[in-house]
Write an enzyme that holds these catalytic residues in place. Structure first.
Site, PDB file in Angstrom:
ATOM      1  N   HIS A  74       0.698   1.516  -5.016  1.00  0.00           N
ATOM      2  CA  HIS A  74       0.735   2.767  -4.243  1.00  0.00           C
ATOM      3  C   HIS A  74      -0.670   3.360  -4.252  1.00  0.00           C
ATOM      4  CE1 HIS A  74       2.099   6.611  -2.695  1.00  0.00           C
ATOM      5  NE2 HIS A  74       3.268   6.038  -2.446  1.00  0.00           N
ATOM      6  N   LEU A  75      -1.310   3.407  -3.092  1.00  0.00           N
ATOM      7  CA  LEU A  75      -2.696   3.848  -2.982  1.00  0.00           C
ATOM      8  C   LEU A  75      -2.771   5.368  -2.833  1.00  0.00           C
ATOM      9  CD1 LEU A  75      -3.801   0.984  -0.582  1.00  0.00           C
ATOM     10  CD2 LEU A  75      -4.194   1.124  -3.055  1.00  0.00           C
TER      11      LEU A  75
END
Length: 154
Positions: A74-75
């Site tokens: 998850h950026l």
């Protein structure tokens, strides 16, 4: 099943998942793993394991190994609100990828400019036993992309 090594998808400071300032990740609601505080530069986020891209959004992706281990990258936190701004996707959902293969280019300065946290949680999806995830010695230090982040024994 043999242990699965999970590699760092970006460089930066590896941190314990419990230190991520978001309860969904820090409390293991999605699964267990570790996270990375990336440098404030444009980065290529890579596959932490080899497998199939089973979910692909500009700000997050899941790679499923042949053994059925699903790893979410998850950026940034709350980056879904950006609707893809600051991210360039280089693969398609369903593609087979190798560990270390570029998946998304991540414009960390653009995320920070929007007032969002660029931290990158990396978790084993639906892992309910925290003890099955063993952090690498690199947690707590600066690491390069592709460094061992944790191992999952499930």
């Amino acid at each position: 099943m043999s242990p699965t090594r999970i590699l760092a998808p970006v460089p930066g400071r590896a941190i314990a998942l419990r230190d991520v300032p978001d309860p969904v990740f820090s409390q293991g609601m999605v699964g267990y793993g570790a996270a990375i505080e990336p440098p404030h530069q444009v980065l290529d986020a890579v596959a932490p394991v080899g497998g199939a891209i089973v979910r692909l959004l500009p700000h997050a992706y899941v790679v499923m190994t042949a053994d059925g281990v699903g790893v979410l990258v998850h950026l940034g936190l709350d980056t879904v609100a950006l609707k893809g701004e600051g991210f360039t996707v280089h693969v398609e959902q369903g593609d087979q990828v190798s560990a270390g293969q570029r998946i998304v280019t991540y414009d960390v300065p653009a995320i920070v400019a929007k007032g969002l946290r660029p931290v990158v949680p990396v978790v084993v999806m639906d892992e309910r036993e925290e003890g099955n995830v063993v952090p690498a010695e690199s947690v707590g230090t600066e690491i390069a992309c592709g460094t061992d982040l944790f191992t999952v024994n499930s």
